[in-house]
Scaffold this motif. Structure first.
Motif, short mmCIF file in Angstrom:
data_model
loop_
_atom_site.label_atom_id
_atom_site.label_comp_id
_atom_site.label_asym_id
_atom_site.label_seq_id
_atom_site.Cartn_x
_atom_site.Cartn_y
_atom_site.Cartn_z
N VAL A 1 0.77 -1.20 -0.26
CA VAL A 1 0.14 -0.38 -0.18
C VAL A 1 0.82 1.17 0.38
N LEU A 2 0.79 2.28 -1.02
CA LEU A 2 1.72 3.40 -1.19
C LEU A 2 0.04 4.17 -0.24
N MET A 3 1.42 4.56 0.85
CA MET A 3 1.44 6.04 1.94
C MET A 3 1.26 7.16 0.72
N THR A 4 2.03 7.77 -0.12
CA THR A 4 2.35 8.84 -0.17
C THR A 4 1.84 9.26 -1.69
N PRO A 5 1.61 9.30 -2.35
CA PRO A 5 1.03 10.40 -3.26
C PRO A 5 1.42 9.47 -4.82
N PRO A 6 0.54 8.78 -5.51
CA PRO A 6 0.98 7.62 -6.26
C PRO A 6 2.52 8.65 -7.43
N HIS A 7 3.24 10.27 -7.32
CA HIS A 7 4.28 10.63 -7.79
C HIS A 7 5.60 10.09 -7.09
N TYR A 8 5.56 10.30 -5.81
CA TYR A 8 6.74 10.14 -5.52
C TYR A 8 6.21 8.39 -4.52
N ALA A 9 7.88 7.46 -3.94
CA ALA A 9 7.65 6.88 -2.72
C ALA A 9 8.86 6.45 -2.16
N PHE A 10 8.99 6.02 -0.91
CA PHE A 10 9.99 5.11 -0.35
C PHE A 10 9.68 3.82 0.18
N VAL A 11 11.29 3.57 -1.15
CA VAL A 11 11.44 2.35 -0.83
C VAL A 11 12.29 1.53 0.54
N LYS A 12 12.24 1.15 1.61
CA LYS A 12 12.94 0.52 2.28
C LYS A 12 14.05 -0.58 1.96
N ILE A 13 15.61 0.13 1.56
CA ILE A 13 16.45 -1.25 1.53
C ILE A 13 17.17 -2.07 2.49
N SER A 14 16.80 -1.66 3.51
CA SER A 14 17.46 -2.47 4.68
C SER A 14 16.64 -2.46 5.80
N GLU A 15 16.80 -2.74 6.96
CA GLU A 15 16.47 -2.61 8.43
C GLU A 15 17.34 -2.44 9.49
N MET A 47 7.29 -3.13 -9.10
CA MET A 47 5.68 -2.77 -9.07
C MET A 47 5.06 -1.10 -8.98
N LEU A 48 6.21 -0.08 -8.36
CA LEU A 48 5.01 0.26 -7.48
C LEU A 48 5.36 1.34 -9.40
N SER A 49 6.23 1.38 -10.56
CA SER A 49 6.03 2.49 -11.70
C SER A 49 4.72 1.71 -12.75
N ALA A 50 4.55 0.23 -11.76
CA ALA A 50 3.70 -0.44 -13.32
C ALA A 50 2.33 0.24 -13.92
N ASP A 51 2.23 1.63 -13.36
CA ASP A 51 1.20 2.18 -13.93
C ASP A 51 1.44 3.43 -14.29
N GLY A 52 3.34 3.87 -14.29
CA GLY A 52 3.66 4.65 -15.17
C GLY A 52 3.69 6.43 -14.59
N ARG A 53 3.25 6.77 -13.54
CA ARG A 53 2.93 7.22 -12.78
C ARG A 53 4.27 8.36 -11.78
N VAL A 91 10.65 6.66 -13.78
CA VAL A 91 10.84 6.99 -12.54
C VAL A 91 12.24 7.98 -13.55
N ARG A 92 11.70 9.34 -13.06
CA ARG A 92 13.26 10.71 -13.39
C ARG A 92 14.44 10.15 -12.30
N TRP A 93 14.13 10.56 -11.48
CA TRP A 93 14.60 11.06 -9.56
C TRP A 93 14.73 9.18 -8.91
N ILE A 94 16.04 9.07 -8.74
CA ILE A 94 16.50 8.71 -7.41
C ILE A 94 17.18 8.37 -6.76
N ARG A 95 16.09 9.21 -5.09
CA ARG A 95 17.09 9.97 -3.78
C ARG A 95 17.60 9.26 -2.98
N ILE A 96 18.75 9.33 -2.18
CA ILE A 96 19.37 8.49 -1.93
C ILE A 96 19.26 9.09 -0.53
#
Ligand code: SF4
Length: 304
Positions: A1-15, A47-53, A91-96
């Motif tokens: 479930v994406l808790m942000t608007p469809p144009h940006y997301a946070f992806v957790k890579i480690s815990e 998966m998050l980018s599947a709808d192109g938004r 996706v145009r921006w990948i932010r670290i």
């Protein structure tokens, strides 16, 4: 479930985290550092980018720069970044976010510099600059190394925007330690800086340190540091006037034709905003904006 608007997301890579900074309770709460696989990170992004938004992905973890060390026995963050950048999607921006100054490598810096999708924005929390305090914070780095890293990042990554965070009033911070910090911030001119007063966390080593700083002194130090940063930020923003930059539109203001967005140098929910005037744009669009005015933390502009 994406808790942000469809144009940006946070992806957790480690815990979790193995760094054990003396003031931080996270390693106790979240456990040992563990990375997900490169394949699973890439699948989530697909998966998050599947709808192109989806336009922007923010990579998070308690220490993103250490990615892969536990799973692959090597720092695999450059490999993950290359893999994510190669995916064909909207996706145009990948932010670290949340990098650790002790865990940068030349390979990582080259990938950040060379991959057009990676935002030239780095979140580099230094917490302090005095060597004695860095040691008692258990930050595993020194003033000399931090200064060297910053000059390397600025020399190798064209136009890089550096965000840092700082703790004031850490136990044992003398007035002269604080002056050292101020003069470092004055010279370094971080484009973005967040500061916090030290607060005792139960179960951390620093909570039992002697020489706790009175609350009033902590608040005064925070105020002085943030006044300095306000000037630095205002100068940095003024230098942007007249430039044309990409802006990701986050929301529409009540007023017709006025939108709020961000440049590549503004992380969502953390940094400043660009107030954009224009027609024919919508929330989630990435558009070219000519910057016309600057405030301390925000900018205004028109769709170019
Ligand atoms: Fe880990 Fe960050 Fe906490 Fe240090 S401050 S222990 S790096 S989560």
């Amino acid at each position: 479930v994406l808790m942000t608007p469809p144009h940006y997301a946070f992806v957790k890579i480690s815990e979790g985290c193995d760094n054990h900074c003396s003031y931080c309770v996270i390693p106790r709460l979240r456990g040992r550092f563990r990375s997900r696989s490169i394949r699973s990170g890439a699948r989530e992004m697909e998966m998050l980018s599947a709808d192109g938004r989806l336009k922007e992905v923010n990579l998070i973890g308690q220490d993103t720069t250490l990615f892969g060390m536990d799973r692959y026995g090597r720092a695999a963050f450059p490999e993950l970044l290359n893999r994510l950048c190669r995916l064909e999607n909207s996706v145009r921006w990948i932010r670290i976010l949340y990098t650790h100054p002790a865990h940068y490598s030349d390979e990582l810096i080259s990938v950040i510099a060379g991959q057009p999708k990676i935002c030239k924005y780095l979140d580099l929390p230094i917490q302090h600059i005095n060597d004695r305090l860095l040691r008692s914070m258990n930050r595993r780095t020194t003033k000399k190394k931090i200064v060297g890293l910053i000059s390397k990042l600025r020399a190798r990554i064209t136009g890089v925007c550096l965000r840092t965070s700082i703790i004031v009033g850490f136990p044992g911070e003398t007035d002269s330690d604080f002056r050292e910090l101020l003069s470092f911030v004055r010279e370094t001119k971080f484009e973005k800086l967040g500061a916090f007063v030290y607060s005792k966390e139960d179960g951390t080593r620093a909570a039992s340190y002697a020489c706790q700083i009175p609350e009033e002194a902590k608040a005064e130090r925070l105020d002085e540091l943030m006044r300095l940063q306000q000037e630095i930020s205002a100068d940095a923003n003024s230098s942007m006037i007249g430039r044309t930059v990409d802006v990701l539109v986050d929301e529409e203001e009540g007023e017709k034709g006025l939108f709020i967005g961000r440049t590549q140098s503004d992380a969502p929910e953390v940094d400043g905003a660009v107030y954009v005037r224009g027609r024919g744009i919508a929330v989630g669009d990435m558009c070219r904006v000519r910057l016309t005015d600057a405030m301390e933390y925000d900018l205004t502009g028109e769709v170019a």
